[in-house]
Design a protein around this motif. Structure first.
Motif, PDB file in Angstrom:
ATOM      1  N   GLN A 127     -22.551  -0.821 -28.758  1.00 11.51           N
ATOM      2  CA  GLN A 127     -23.112   0.513 -28.944  1.00 11.51           C
ATOM      3  C   GLN A 127     -22.678   1.457 -27.829  1.00 11.51           C
ATOM      4  N   ALA A 128     -22.504   0.932 -26.630  1.00 12.38           N
ATOM      5  CA  ALA A 128     -22.162   1.774 -25.487  1.00 12.38           C
ATOM      6  C   ALA A 128     -20.688   2.158 -25.474  1.00 12.38           C
ATOM      7  N   ILE A 129     -19.773   1.190 -25.681  1.00 12.12           N
ATOM      8  CA  ILE A 129     -18.347   1.494 -25.519  1.00 12.12           C
ATOM      9  C   ILE A 129     -17.461   0.865 -26.589  1.00 12.12           C
ATOM     10  N   ASP A 130     -18.022   0.386 -27.668  1.00 15.75           N
ATOM     11  CA  ASP A 130     -17.250  -0.333 -28.684  1.00 15.75           C
ATOM     12  C   ASP A 130     -16.469  -1.460 -28.021  1.00 15.75           C
ATOM     13  N   PHE A 131     -17.203  -2.328 -27.336  1.00 16.53           N
ATOM     14  CA  PHE A 131     -16.652  -3.413 -26.533  1.00 16.53           C
ATOM     15  C   PHE A 131     -15.730  -4.317 -27.340  1.00 16.53           C
ATOM     16  N   SER A 132     -16.086  -4.609 -28.583  1.00 22.10           N
ATOM     17  CA  SER A 132     -15.252  -5.478 -29.418  1.00 22.10           C
ATOM     18  C   SER A 132     -13.881  -4.872 -29.644  1.00 22.10           C
ATOM     19  N   SER A 133     -13.831  -3.567 -29.831  1.00 20.58           N
ATOM     20  CA  SER A 133     -12.545  -2.887 -30.025  1.00 20.58           C
ATOM     21  C   SER A 133     -11.674  -2.990 -28.781  1.00 20.58           C
ATOM     22  N   VAL A 134     -12.289  -2.846 -27.620  1.00 22.39           N
ATOM     23  CA  VAL A 134     -11.557  -2.955 -26.358  1.00 22.39           C
ATOM     24  C   VAL A 134     -10.988  -4.366 -26.206  1.00 22.39           C
ATOM     25  N   LEU A 135     -11.799  -5.384 -26.481  1.00 19.42           N
ATOM     26  CA  LEU A 135     -11.342  -6.766 -26.370  1.00 19.42           C
ATOM     27  C   LEU A 135     -10.222  -7.065 -27.366  1.00 19.42           C
ATOM     28  N   ILE A 138     -10.316 -14.091 -24.531  1.00 18.04           N
ATOM     29  CA  ILE A 138     -10.475 -12.643 -24.379  1.00 18.04           C
ATOM     30  C   ILE A 138     -11.500 -12.121 -25.378  1.00 18.04           C
ATOM     31  N   LEU A 139     -11.380 -12.534 -26.632  1.00 16.75           N
ATOM     32  CA  LEU A 139     -12.290 -12.037 -27.666  1.00 16.75           C
ATOM     33  C   LEU A 139     -13.728 -12.473 -27.437  1.00 16.75           C
ATOM     34  N   ASN A 140     -13.938 -13.583 -26.723  1.00 15.86           N
ATOM     35  CA  ASN A 140     -15.294 -14.071 -26.446  1.00 15.86           C
ATOM     36  C   ASN A 140     -15.793 -13.681 -25.056  1.00 15.86           C
ATOM     37  N   ALA A 141     -15.051 -12.839 -24.369  1.00 17.76           N
ATOM     38  CA  ALA A 141     -15.397 -12.473 -22.992  1.00 17.76           C
ATOM     39  C   ALA A 141     -16.628 -11.565 -22.930  1.00 17.76           C
ATOM     40  N   LEU A 142     -17.341 -11.717 -21.854  1.00 23.83           N
ATOM     41  CA  LEU A 142     -18.460 -10.831 -21.534  1.00 23.83           C
ATOM     42  C   LEU A 142     -18.209 -10.242 -20.150  1.00 23.83           C
ATOM     43  N   PRO A 143     -18.717  -9.053 -19.891  1.00 29.15           N
ATOM     44  CA  PRO A 143     -18.486  -8.457 -18.570  1.00 29.15           C
ATOM     45  C   PRO A 143     -19.150  -9.259 -17.459  1.00 29.15           C
ATOM     46  N   VAL A 144     -18.592  -9.154 -16.257  1.00 27.97           N
ATOM     47  CA  VAL A 144     -19.109  -9.847 -15.086  1.00 27.97           C
ATOM     48  C   VAL A 144     -19.728  -8.803 -14.164  1.00 27.97           C
ATOM     49  N   PHE A 145     -20.899  -9.107 -13.632  1.00 25.30           N
ATOM     50  CA  PHE A 145     -21.580  -8.164 -12.755  1.00 25.30           C
ATOM     51  C   PHE A 145     -21.677  -8.660 -11.317  1.00 25.30           C
ATOM     52  N   ASP A 146     -21.387  -9.930 -11.079  1.00 19.92           N
ATOM     53  CA  ASP A 146     -21.457 -10.507  -9.747  1.00 19.92           C
ATOM     54  C   ASP A 146     -20.260 -10.031  -8.924  1.00 19.92           C
ATOM     55  N   LYS A 147     -20.523  -9.298  -7.832  1.00 21.96           N
ATOM     56  CA  LYS A 147     -19.449  -8.703  -7.036  1.00 21.96           C
ATOM     57  C   LYS A 147     -18.498  -9.747  -6.457  1.00 21.96           C
ATOM     58  N   LEU A 148     -19.018 -10.895  -6.037  1.00 21.60           N
ATOM     59  CA  LEU A 148     -18.157 -11.941  -5.481  1.00 21.60           C
ATOM     60  C   LEU A 148     -17.222 -12.507  -6.545  1.00 21.60           C
ATOM     61  N   GLU A 149     -17.733 -12.707  -7.742  1.00 22.88           N
ATOM     62  CA  GLU A 149     -16.900 -13.226  -8.827  1.00 22.88           C
ATOM     63  C   GLU A 149     -15.837 -12.199  -9.238  1.00 22.88           C
ATOM     64  N   ILE A 150     -16.215 -10.942  -9.268  1.00 22.65           N
ATOM     65  CA  ILE A 150     -15.258  -9.878  -9.584  1.00 22.65           C
ATOM     66  C   ILE A 150     -14.160  -9.841  -8.539  1.00 22.65           C
ATOM     67  N   ASN A 190     -27.484 -10.242 -28.321  1.00 23.00           N
ATOM     68  CA  ASN A 190     -28.128  -8.954 -28.052  1.00 23.00           C
ATOM     69  C   ASN A 190     -27.342  -8.169 -27.019  1.00 23.00           C
ATOM     70  N   PHE A 191     -26.887  -8.857 -25.979  1.00 22.24           N
ATOM     71  CA  PHE A 191     -26.107  -8.204 -24.926  1.00 22.24           C
ATOM     72  C   PHE A 191     -24.817  -7.641 -25.499  1.00 22.24           C
ATOM     73  N   ARG A 192     -24.159  -8.433 -26.361  1.00 18.50           N
ATOM     74  CA  ARG A 192     -22.915  -7.979 -26.993  1.00 18.50           C
ATOM     75  C   ARG A 192     -23.174  -6.761 -27.882  1.00 18.50           C
ATOM     76  N   ASN A 193     -24.283  -6.760 -28.613  1.00 13.23           N
ATOM     77  CA  ASN A 193     -24.617  -5.608 -29.456  1.00 13.23           C
ATOM     78  C   ASN A 193     -24.833  -4.351 -28.621  1.00 13.23           C
ATOM     79  N   GLU A 194     -25.510  -4.485 -27.473  1.00 13.64           N
ATOM     80  CA  GLU A 194     -25.714  -3.337 -26.590  1.00 13.64           C
ATOM     81  C   GLU A 194     -24.383  -2.804 -26.066  1.00 13.64           C
ATOM     82  N   LEU A 195     -23.477  -3.718 -25.711  1.00 11.34           N
ATOM     83  CA  LEU A 195     -22.155  -3.295 -25.242  1.00 11.34           C
ATOM     84  C   LEU A 195     -21.392  -2.566 -26.338  1.00 11.34           C
TER      85      LEU A 195
END
Length: 99
Positions: free
Chosen positions: A11-19, A35-47, A4-9
Motif C-alpha cells: 500500500q505504501a510503495i507497491d513493494f511487490s512491483s519494486v521486487l 528477491i521476490l520473497n524479500a522483506l525490508p531490513v531495519f536493523d542498522k548493523l545488518e544493513i 500483513n507487513f507485506r500488505n502494508e508495504l
C-alpha cells in the motif's frame, strides 16, 4: 504477521512491483525467488553488513577479479528432475557435469 507487513508495504510503495523489477536483473532462479520473497531490513548493523558486502563485490568487479562466471548456468531444474528420478536430456546432463 509477515503477510500483513507485506500488505502494508504494498500500500505504501507497491513493494511487490519494486521486487519484480529488481528480480528481472537476476540470472538465476534461486536468486529471483529470494528477491521476490524479500522483506525490508531495519536493523542498522545488518544493513551496514550488507552494504559492506556489496561494496566489496563492486570493488572486486572493478578490479577485474579472477572469478569468472561466464558460461555459468542455472542447473536447479535438472538437479530437481534428477532428485525425482526423472529422465534427463543429454543437454541437462552436460550442464550438471560442467557445473
Amino acid at each position: 504477521m509477515e503477510q500483513n507487513f507485506r500488505n502494508e508495504l504494498n500500500q505504501a510503495i507497491d513493494f511487490s512491483s519494486v521486487l519484480t523489477q529488481i528480480s528481472a536483473f537476476s540470472s538465476f532462479s534461486c536468486a529471483k525467488e529470494k528477491i521476490l520473497n524479500a522483506l525490508p531490513v531495519f536493523d542498522k548493523l545488518e544493513i551496514q553488513e550488507q552494504l559492506n558486502y556489496a561494496k566489496e563485490a563492486i570493488q572486486f568487479e572493478q578490479a577485474g577479479g579472477l572469478l569468472s562466471l561466464s558460461g555459468a548456468n542455472d542447473i536447479s531444474l535438472p538437479v530437481s528432475k534428477a532428485s525425482k528420478q526423472m529422465t534427463l536430456t543429454s543437454k541437462e546432463l552436460i550442464s550438471i557435469y560442467h557445473f
